[in-house]
Enzyme design. Structure first.
Site, PDB file in Angstrom:
ATOM      1  CG  LEU A  53      -1.479   1.410   1.369  1.00  0.00           C
ATOM      2  CD1 LEU A  53      -2.643   1.756   0.118  1.00  0.00           C
ATOM      3  CD2 LEU A  53      -2.547   0.652   2.774  1.00  0.00           C
ATOM      4  CB  ILE A  94      -5.407  10.831   7.797  1.00  0.00           C
ATOM      5  CG1 ILE A  94      -5.626   9.521   7.204  1.00  0.00           C
ATOM      6  CG2 ILE A  94      -6.168  10.787   8.333  1.00  0.00           C
ATOM      7  CD1 ILE A  94      -6.436   8.843   7.003  1.00  0.00           C
ATOM      8  CB  VAL A 132      -6.033   2.030  -1.899  1.00  0.00           C
ATOM      9  CG1 VAL A 132      -6.570   3.188  -1.493  1.00  0.00           C
ATOM     10  CG2 VAL A 132      -6.327   0.480  -0.835  1.00  0.00           C
ATOM     11  CG  HIS A 134      -4.980  -3.736   0.841  1.00  0.00           C
ATOM     12  ND1 HIS A 134      -5.941  -4.760   1.685  1.00  0.00           N
ATOM     13  CD2 HIS A 134      -4.409  -2.729   1.513  1.00  0.00           C
ATOM     14  CE1 HIS A 134      -5.140  -4.594   3.008  1.00  0.00           C
ATOM     15  NE2 HIS A 134      -4.922  -3.285   3.273  1.00  0.00           N
ATOM     16  NE  ARG A 163      -0.414  -0.153  12.266  1.00  0.00           N
ATOM     17  CZ  ARG A 163      -0.898   1.298  12.691  1.00  0.00           C
ATOM     18  NH1 ARG A 163      -0.156   1.092  11.028  1.00  0.00           N
ATOM     19  NH2 ARG A 163      -0.201   2.182  13.429  1.00  0.00           N
ATOM     20  CG  ASP A 165      -0.008  -8.145   8.930  1.00  0.00           C
ATOM     21  OD1 ASP A 165       0.211  -9.084   8.163  1.00  0.00           O
ATOM     22  OD2 ASP A 165      -0.386  -6.938   8.697  1.00  0.00           O
ATOM     23  CG  ASP A 303      -4.087   1.119  11.860  1.00  0.00           C
ATOM     24  OD1 ASP A 303      -5.475   0.480  12.789  1.00  0.00           O
ATOM     25  OD2 ASP A 303      -4.067   0.865  10.695  1.00  0.00           O
ATOM     26  CG  HIS A 355      -2.595  -4.145   9.742  1.00  0.00           C
ATOM     27  ND1 HIS A 355      -1.896  -4.492   8.339  1.00  0.00           N
ATOM     28  CD2 HIS A 355      -3.970  -3.567   9.374  1.00  0.00           C
ATOM     29  CE1 HIS A 355      -2.780  -4.143   7.656  1.00  0.00           C
ATOM     30  NE2 HIS A 355      -3.207  -3.346   7.781  1.00  0.00           N
ATOM     31  CD  GLU A 383      -8.345  -6.100  -0.235  1.00  0.00           C
ATOM     32  OE1 GLU A 383      -6.526  -6.723   0.351  1.00  0.00           O
ATOM     33  OE2 GLU A 383      -8.115  -5.558   0.562  1.00  0.00           O
TER      34      GLU A 383
END
Length: 449
Positions: A53, A94, A132, A134, A163, A165, A303, A355, A383
């Site tokens: 991403l 953001i 997006v 992904h 994070r 995963d 997150d 995540h 995806e």
């Protein structure tokens, strides 16, 4: 013949790549993933294709980009491609001030080195909010390094926080070729995909036609490979890809996989917001007696979570919205929870975030994926996944080790009443949720979260 058996047969009929189980390795933490990725980049001989991403302008992102450039300068013939989301690469975080985003980093590195690396931006839609890139999976020579992680400090545990995963290293030439060919033929060759290193890049509005063509081709695309017979001492690998609400093979196969469960079903998702089709199949699994385990991040491990002690931002309402969904789901299935047929585990470890996604069925199937199993993944984002067929449970010990690790920092919920309710949320969050419900925007929000 019952429906679960029929769906099991459909899954077993999927084309597969034969794989030696010894060549599938599970890494158990983000730090190991970072070290392994950098090591594989340094040792690459022929190709490195990274798809994520984003590749962030921070210490970890720079270390990955520097490792790629070091490899390229040492071996100019090395085929290196980095693909990131077009929109995400050209904006700041953001809430941050407007900037050129991570594209400035890519341009900086390109200007400093003799042999350059193309960092390509892939626009799945005209606007980021509507879809997006992904896609997951790094191809390094004949290995696929698969994780849902993007490339930055927290995903790679560069400092004190991480994070969480999943991380798998799969050495399989046919799988690597299949995924690399998809990247080259479907993405890189598209007129919508452009190099982010250059200062003067085309405006998205001038790419509308090309983006529409790319999206159309992605909706029809699949991983190409020669199906193989699977011996008793092998497992099978089925790479899957999907985009869009209609004719999405990945979505269809995920639902069939869940519907095939006969004894055990485990699902991990970071954002509890199942599409209706998954919710329906989970309910059916419970009704037919399958033991269902769902692992989801606590709202404080999301997150987007901002502690109540800090200034409130609208984006901070997201973890609470996911928790509202979870509480409603738990309340609807309270009887199954009481009977221990449904187990809901909340993951929380200090101030780290969660995540992690995946599906395990009857110890015979494991889905490795970056798909968040939510409406956004179902309808908007590009995806993919790798379905591992393990008929003879050759990977049983490794799979159990990973599941045990995942459950380490979880708390099992014995009743929906243990999940915080809206009335106890901070005032700004209660106000936001009330406003959303008043204008009846909760359904629309659920489709893009």
């Amino acid at each position: 013949m019952d429906s679960a058996t029929v769906n099991r047969q459909l899954i077993e009929q999927l084309p597969r790549i034969a794989h030696n189980p010894k060549d599938l390795e599970t890494l158990l933490d983000a730090g190991s993933f970072r070290e392994r990725l950098l090591s594989e980049i340094a040792q690459a001989k022929h190709r490195i294709y990274l798809v994520a991403l984003y590749l962030q302008d921070d210490e970890a992102g720079r270390s990955v980009l520097q490792a790629l450039y070091n490899a390229k300068q040492a071996n100019p013939e090395l085929d290196i491609k980095v693909l990131v989301d077009w929109h995400r690469a050209q904006r700041g975080l953001i809430g941050a001030e407007k900037s050129d985003g991570n594209a400035a980093l890519y341009r900086e590195f390109a200007e400093k080195h003799q042999f350059q690396i193309e960092v390509l931006g892939v626009p799945v839609r005209n606007r980021e909010v509507f879809g997006v890139l992904h896609l997951k999976g790094f191809v390094v020579d004949n290995k696929v390094i698969y994780s849902g992680a993007s490339l930055n400090d927290i995903y790679l545990a560069q400092h004190d926080r991480y994070r969480y995963d999943r991380y798998h290293v799969i050495r399989n030439e046919q799988l690597a070729n299949s995924m690399a060919n998809f990247i080259s033929d479907v993405l890189v060759d598209s007129d919508a995909v452009n190099c982010l290193n250059q200062k003067n890049r085309p405006d998205t509005k001038n790419l509308k036609g090309a983006i529409r063509q790319l999206r159309s081709s992605l909706q029809r695309a699949s991983y190409e490979f020669e199906p193989e017979a699977i011996n008793e001492d092998q497992v099978g690998l089925t790479p899957l890809v999907g985009l869009g609400k209609r004719k999405n093979k990945l979505n269809r196969h995920i639902c069939t996989l869940i519907a095939s469960a006969q004894t055990e079903l485990t699902i991990c998702t970071p954002y509890f917001n199942f599409p209706r089709t998954i919710s329906r199949e989970v309910r059916r699994a419970i009704r037919r007696g399958v033991k269902v385990t769902i692992v989801v991040g606590d709202k404080t491990a999301n997150d987007f979570f901002i502690p109540p002690s800090e200034p409130f931002k609208t984006i901070a309402g997201l973890p609470y919205l996911y928790e509202v969904n979870l509480r409603n789901f738990a309340k609807q299935n309270e009887a199954a929870i009481a009977q221990r047929q449904l187990s809901i585990h909340l993951w929380k470890h200090n101030d780290n975030s969660f995540h992690l996604k995946g599906i395990w069925v009857d110890k015979k199937f494991m889905l490795i994926t970056g798909n968040n199993l939510n409406p956004r993944a179902w309808k908007l984002d590009l995806e993919n996944a790798i379905l591992v067929h393990d008929k003879n449970q050759l990977l049983a010990e490794q799979k159990q080790q990973e599941l045990d690790k995942i459950l380490t920092h979880t708390l099992r919920i014995d009743s929906y009443k243990y999940i915080e309710k809206i009335e106890s949320y901070p005032a700004p969050v209660r106000k936001l949720i009330k406003r959303i419900k008043t204008i009846k925007a909760d359904h629309i929000l659920n489709q893009i979260l």
